[in-house]
Design a protein around this motif. Structure first.
Motif, PDB file in Angstrom:
ATOM      1  N   LEU A 123       0.848  -1.205   0.166  1.00  0.00           N
ATOM      2  CA  LEU A 123       0.126  -0.052  -0.029  1.00  0.00           C
ATOM      3  C   LEU A 123       1.070   1.254   0.020  1.00  0.00           C
ATOM      4  CD1 LEU A 123      -2.816   0.898   0.044  1.00  0.00           C
ATOM      5  CD2 LEU A 123      -3.003   0.586   2.545  1.00  0.00           C
ATOM      6  N   GLN A 124       1.965   1.183   0.712  1.00  0.00           N
ATOM      7  CA  GLN A 124       2.894   2.404   0.502  1.00  0.00           C
ATOM      8  C   GLN A 124       3.349   2.622  -0.924  1.00  0.00           C
ATOM      9  OE1 GLN A 124       6.355   2.180   3.104  1.00  0.00           O
ATOM     10  NE2 GLN A 124       7.457   3.663   2.200  1.00  0.00           N
ATOM     11  N   SER A 125       3.346   1.376  -1.591  1.00  0.00           N
ATOM     12  CA  SER A 125       3.726   1.528  -3.195  1.00  0.00           C
ATOM     13  C   SER A 125       2.590   2.375  -4.058  1.00  0.00           C
ATOM     14  CB  SER A 125       4.105   0.250  -3.758  1.00  0.00           C
ATOM     15  OG  SER A 125       5.297  -0.206  -3.193  1.00  0.00           O
ATOM     16  N   VAL A 126       1.546   1.882  -3.650  1.00  0.00           N
ATOM     17  CA  VAL A 126       0.101   2.724  -3.990  1.00  0.00           C
ATOM     18  C   VAL A 126       0.258   3.980  -3.717  1.00  0.00           C
ATOM     19  CG1 VAL A 126      -2.505   2.633  -4.052  1.00  0.00           C
ATOM     20  CG2 VAL A 126      -1.006   0.484  -4.171  1.00  0.00           C
ATOM     21  N   PHE A 127       0.395   4.412  -2.733  1.00  0.00           N
ATOM     22  CA  PHE A 127       0.335   5.892  -2.175  1.00  0.00           C
ATOM     23  C   PHE A 127       1.637   6.606  -3.026  1.00  0.00           C
ATOM     24  CE2 PHE A 127      -1.785   7.071   2.040  1.00  0.00           C
ATOM     25  CZ  PHE A 127      -2.777   6.060   1.823  1.00  0.00           C
ATOM     26  N   GLU A 128       2.754   6.036  -3.115  1.00  0.00           N
ATOM     27  CA  GLU A 128       3.828   6.658  -3.632  1.00  0.00           C
ATOM     28  C   GLU A 128       3.413   7.019  -5.188  1.00  0.00           C
ATOM     29  OE1 GLU A 128       6.954   4.180  -2.921  1.00  0.00           O
ATOM     30  OE2 GLU A 128       7.425   5.219  -1.133  1.00  0.00           O
ATOM     31  N   THR A 129       2.769   6.040  -5.934  1.00  0.00           N
ATOM     32  CA  THR A 129       2.404   6.073  -7.319  1.00  0.00           C
ATOM     33  C   THR A 129       1.228   7.075  -7.401  1.00  0.00           C
ATOM     34  OG1 THR A 129       2.917   3.680  -7.643  1.00  0.00           O
ATOM     35  CG2 THR A 129       1.397   4.937  -9.212  1.00  0.00           C
ATOM     36  N   ASP A 130       0.325   7.048  -6.473  1.00  0.00           N
ATOM     37  CA  ASP A 130      -1.217   8.195  -6.662  1.00  0.00           C
ATOM     38  C   ASP A 130      -0.794   9.239  -6.011  1.00  0.00           C
ATOM     39  OD1 ASP A 130      -2.072   5.806  -7.769  1.00  0.00           O
ATOM     40  OD2 ASP A 130      -3.982   5.892  -6.678  1.00  0.00           O
ATOM     41  N   LEU A 131      -0.091   9.484  -5.214  1.00  0.00           N
ATOM     42  CA  LEU A 131       0.301  10.847  -4.438  1.00  0.00           C
ATOM     43  C   LEU A 131       1.704  11.461  -4.492  1.00  0.00           C
ATOM     44  CD1 LEU A 131      -1.501   9.809  -0.971  1.00  0.00           C
ATOM     45  CD2 LEU A 131      -2.421  11.069  -2.924  1.00  0.00           C
ATOM     46  N   GLY A 132       2.278  10.670  -5.202  1.00  0.00           N
ATOM     47  CA  GLY A 132       3.684  11.356  -5.351  1.00  0.00           C
ATOM     48  C   GLY A 132       4.498  12.034  -4.390  1.00  0.00           C
ATOM     49  N   ALA A 133       5.006  12.991  -4.169  1.00  0.00           N
ATOM     50  CA  ALA A 133       6.026  13.708  -3.254  1.00  0.00           C
ATOM     51  C   ALA A 133       4.955  13.836  -2.076  1.00  0.00           C
ATOM     52  CB  ALA A 133       6.275  15.110  -3.782  1.00  0.00           C
ATOM     53  N   ALA A 135       2.936  11.620  -0.412  1.00  0.00           N
ATOM     54  CA  ALA A 135       2.719  10.364  -0.005  1.00  0.00           C
ATOM     55  C   ALA A 135       2.980  10.151   1.361  1.00  0.00           C
ATOM     56  CB  ALA A 135       3.115   9.198  -1.052  1.00  0.00           C
ATOM     57  N   THR A 136       4.267  10.457   1.759  1.00  0.00           N
ATOM     58  CA  THR A 136       4.545  10.125   3.015  1.00  0.00           C
ATOM     59  C   THR A 136       3.974  11.109   4.029  1.00  0.00           C
ATOM     60  OG1 THR A 136       6.997   9.564   2.489  1.00  0.00           O
ATOM     61  CG2 THR A 136       6.700  10.289   4.801  1.00  0.00           C
ATOM     62  N   LYS A 137       3.745  12.288   3.809  1.00  0.00           N
ATOM     63  CA  LYS A 137       3.173  13.092   4.512  1.00  0.00           C
ATOM     64  C   LYS A 137       1.387  12.738   4.893  1.00  0.00           C
ATOM     65  CE  LYS A 137       1.679  18.184   5.467  1.00  0.00           C
ATOM     66  NZ  LYS A 137       0.497  17.707   6.043  1.00  0.00           N
ATOM     67  N   VAL A 138       0.929  12.474   3.564  1.00  0.00           N
ATOM     68  CA  VAL A 138      -0.588  11.823   3.933  1.00  0.00           C
ATOM     69  C   VAL A 138      -0.622  10.551   4.872  1.00  0.00           C
ATOM     70  CG1 VAL A 138      -2.656  10.742   2.639  1.00  0.00           C
ATOM     71  CG2 VAL A 138      -1.210  12.626   1.623  1.00  0.00           C
ATOM     72  N   ALA A 139       0.513   9.720   4.580  1.00  0.00           N
ATOM     73  CA  ALA A 139       0.450   8.713   5.603  1.00  0.00           C
ATOM     74  C   ALA A 139       0.698   9.001   6.890  1.00  0.00           C
ATOM     75  CB  ALA A 139       1.566   7.560   4.805  1.00  0.00           C
ATOM     76  N   GLN A 140       1.576  10.168   7.138  1.00  0.00           N
ATOM     77  CA  GLN A 140       1.741  10.494   8.433  1.00  0.00           C
ATOM     78  C   GLN A 140       0.495  11.164   9.094  1.00  0.00           C
ATOM     79  OE1 GLN A 140       5.289  12.897   7.834  1.00  0.00           O
ATOM     80  NE2 GLN A 140       6.545  11.208   8.177  1.00  0.00           N
ATOM     81  N   ASP A 141      -0.233  12.037   8.317  1.00  0.00           N
ATOM     82  CA  ASP A 141      -1.151  12.606   8.871  1.00  0.00           C
ATOM     83  C   ASP A 141      -2.433  11.407   8.990  1.00  0.00           C
ATOM     84  OD1 ASP A 141      -0.118  14.945   8.568  1.00  0.00           O
ATOM     85  OD2 ASP A 141      -1.119  15.550   6.347  1.00  0.00           O
ATOM     86  N   LEU A 142      -2.628  10.469   8.409  1.00  0.00           N
ATOM     87  CA  LEU A 142      -3.397   9.261   8.856  1.00  0.00           C
ATOM     88  C   LEU A 142      -3.066   8.744  10.053  1.00  0.00           C
ATOM     89  CD1 LEU A 142      -3.970   7.734   5.403  1.00  0.00           C
ATOM     90  CD2 LEU A 142      -5.552   9.113   6.673  1.00  0.00           C
ATOM     91  N   CYS A 143      -1.996   8.898  10.677  1.00  0.00           N
ATOM     92  CA  CYS A 143      -1.717   8.346  12.011  1.00  0.00           C
ATOM     93  C   CYS A 143      -2.138   9.009  13.288  1.00  0.00           C
ATOM     94  CB  CYS A 143      -0.133   8.166  12.254  1.00  0.00           C
ATOM     95  SG  CYS A 143       0.632   6.999  11.070  1.00  0.00           S
ATOM     96  N   HIS A 144      -2.831  10.383  12.886  1.00  0.00           N
ATOM     97  CA  HIS A 144      -3.306  10.919  14.148  1.00  0.00           C
ATOM     98  C   HIS A 144      -4.807  10.762  14.306  1.00  0.00           C
ATOM     99  CE1 HIS A 144       0.530  13.236  14.245  1.00  0.00           C
ATOM    100  NE2 HIS A 144       0.561  13.453  13.002  1.00  0.00           N
ATOM    101  N   ARG A 145      -5.523  11.081  15.632  1.00  0.00           N
ATOM    102  CA  ARG A 145      -6.673  11.090  15.619  1.00  0.00           C
ATOM    103  C   ARG A 145      -7.506  12.074  14.984  1.00  0.00           C
ATOM    104  NH1 ARG A 145      -7.525  10.141  22.147  1.00  0.00           N
ATOM    105  NH2 ARG A 145      -5.964   8.611  22.264  1.00  0.00           N
TER     106      ARG A 145
END
Length: 390
Positions: A123-133, A135-145
């Motif tokens: 899924l990390q690969s999917v994020f990188e493909t779809d969200l580009g630069a 991707a990591t920030k969006v994944a990190q933001d999803l870790c908060h309540r």
């Protein structure tokens, strides 16, 4: 319950989750088996478990232990607690950490760790493909309540009136910028469901992004409006509150999901027709398709989703999205509006679906598209508004 006992309960739930059991079921079963646990204890255990589900990889790396104990140790470390004080083996505390566990924790802490993305590798690969630069920030933001948002039923009260009524019961709220109907709960969110404003239909639980979507729609009195894939009908009720004089219908492939809408509509004072059979005629001025999706934009609320999603399931969801979009398009009158929406942050579920749809039809054109990122103003959301030409 002591803090240590709460962690012991959380470890059991986490181990069950890692073995494949649903988190909600595990928490419900634990609560039934432990009726001595008060509401604060149940809430605390739930918070620990859901925090851990948001950061499974990070907490496992912090402790060097990938099981439920290790993930809970990672949570302790993140919370500034001494794991030896929590994992003491005293009374109802988790069993004390043994020498091997202590060595792994010490090594993990000494290493300092590398950046961890709290997603499965595929899924990390999917994020990188779809969200580009991003991707990591969006994944990190999803870790908060996620925040707790309310939709004010403007057919019954005003945002300021609802805020005052909630404050009288100790529930403090702030307005949400650019979403007139939304209040964000900043104190005592767990009191909302039992409050008078909620019970009387003055407010509903609804994310601000969903409310923002309804605010984008060109709803008019007298229109015939269909909420296709309506689920529990949250957006149906939001539309009905905004323009009460339109004619609203709701349909969902799951009658069980749709059933609560009847009671909710009555509480809200909204007129909605629940369709028992799938609609088949082009009789609607506006059709809203809140399509089945990965739910990735709402994983702050449902973090289990990112660990249970598989490549096959994501492909199935995409096929379903294409199908329901094509079906809903047949229900719109000439000159009417088709709205496609998801609570996904993935391009393949959003823009790509609309582009594919437009390649296969000649009677629709795009009026506008909207990508609502996390916290802008709520969950991650996508919306495309299309006009039927003939």
């Amino acid at each position: 319950m002591t803090p240590a006992a709460r962690y012991a309960a959380s470890v059991d739930v986490l181990d069950g989750f890692l073995s494949g059991e649903p988190a909600e079921k595990l928490l419900s079963n634990w609560a039934r088996r432990n009726r001595y646990a008060g509401s604060k204890d149940r809430a605390a255990v739930r918070d620990i478990v859901f925090d851990c589900l948001r950061k499974l990889n990070s907490y496992a790396q912090a402790s060097g232990l990938p099981d439920g104990r290790g993930i809970a140790v990672g949570h302790c470390l993140s919370a500034g607690l001494d794991p030896d004080q929590i994992f003491s083996g005293v009374a109802y505390a988790p069993v004390a950490l043994d020498d091997a566990e202590q060595a792994l924790i010490a090594a993990a802490q000494a290493s300092g760790g590398q950046q961890v993305v709290d997603l499965p590798d595929w899924l990390q690969s999917v994020f990188e493909t779809d969200l580009g630069a991003t991707a990591t920030k969006v994944a990190q933001d999803l870790c908060h309540r996620a925040p707790v948002d309310l939709r004010v039923n403007v057919a019954k009260t005003t945002p300021s009136g609802a805020a005052r009524a909630l404050a009288a019961e100790g529930i403090m709220c702030d307005p949400v910028a650019d979403v007139a109907s939304a209040l964000r709960v900043v104190e005592n969110p767990r009191r909302v469901a039992g409050s008078k404003p909620y019970q009387s239909g003055q407010v509903e639980l609804q994310d601000a992004a969903s409310q923002a979507l309804v605010g984008m729609l060109d709803l008019q009195a007298g229109q015939s409006v269909l909420d296709y894939c309506a689920g529990g009908g949250g957006k149906t009720l939001a539309m009905a509150a905004r323009v009460p004089d339109a004619r609203y219908s709701a349909w969902d492939i799951s009658a069980a999901r749709l059933a609560p809408l009847e009671e909710r509509a009555a509480r809200a004072g909204a007129k909605v027709t629940l369709l028992a059979e799938k609609p088949s005629k082009a009789t609607y001025d506006l059709v809203l398709v809140d399509a089945p999706c990965s739910g990735s934009g709402a994983w702050r609320r449902n973090p289990e989703g990112k660990w249970r999603l598989t490549q096959d399931k994501l492909a199935e969801v995409q096929a379903m999205q294409a199908q329901v979009l094509a079906e809903a398009a047949q229900l719109v009158k000439a000159g009417g509006t088709l709205v496609y929406a998801t609570c996904s942050v993935l391009e393949r579920e959003n823009t790509s679906q609309v582009k594919t749809f437009l390649r296969k039809t000649t009677d629709y054109e795009v009026v506008s598209t909207h990508n609502l990122g996390l916290n802008c103003p709520g969950d991650g959301f996508y919306c495309a508004i299309l006009k039927k030409q003939f």
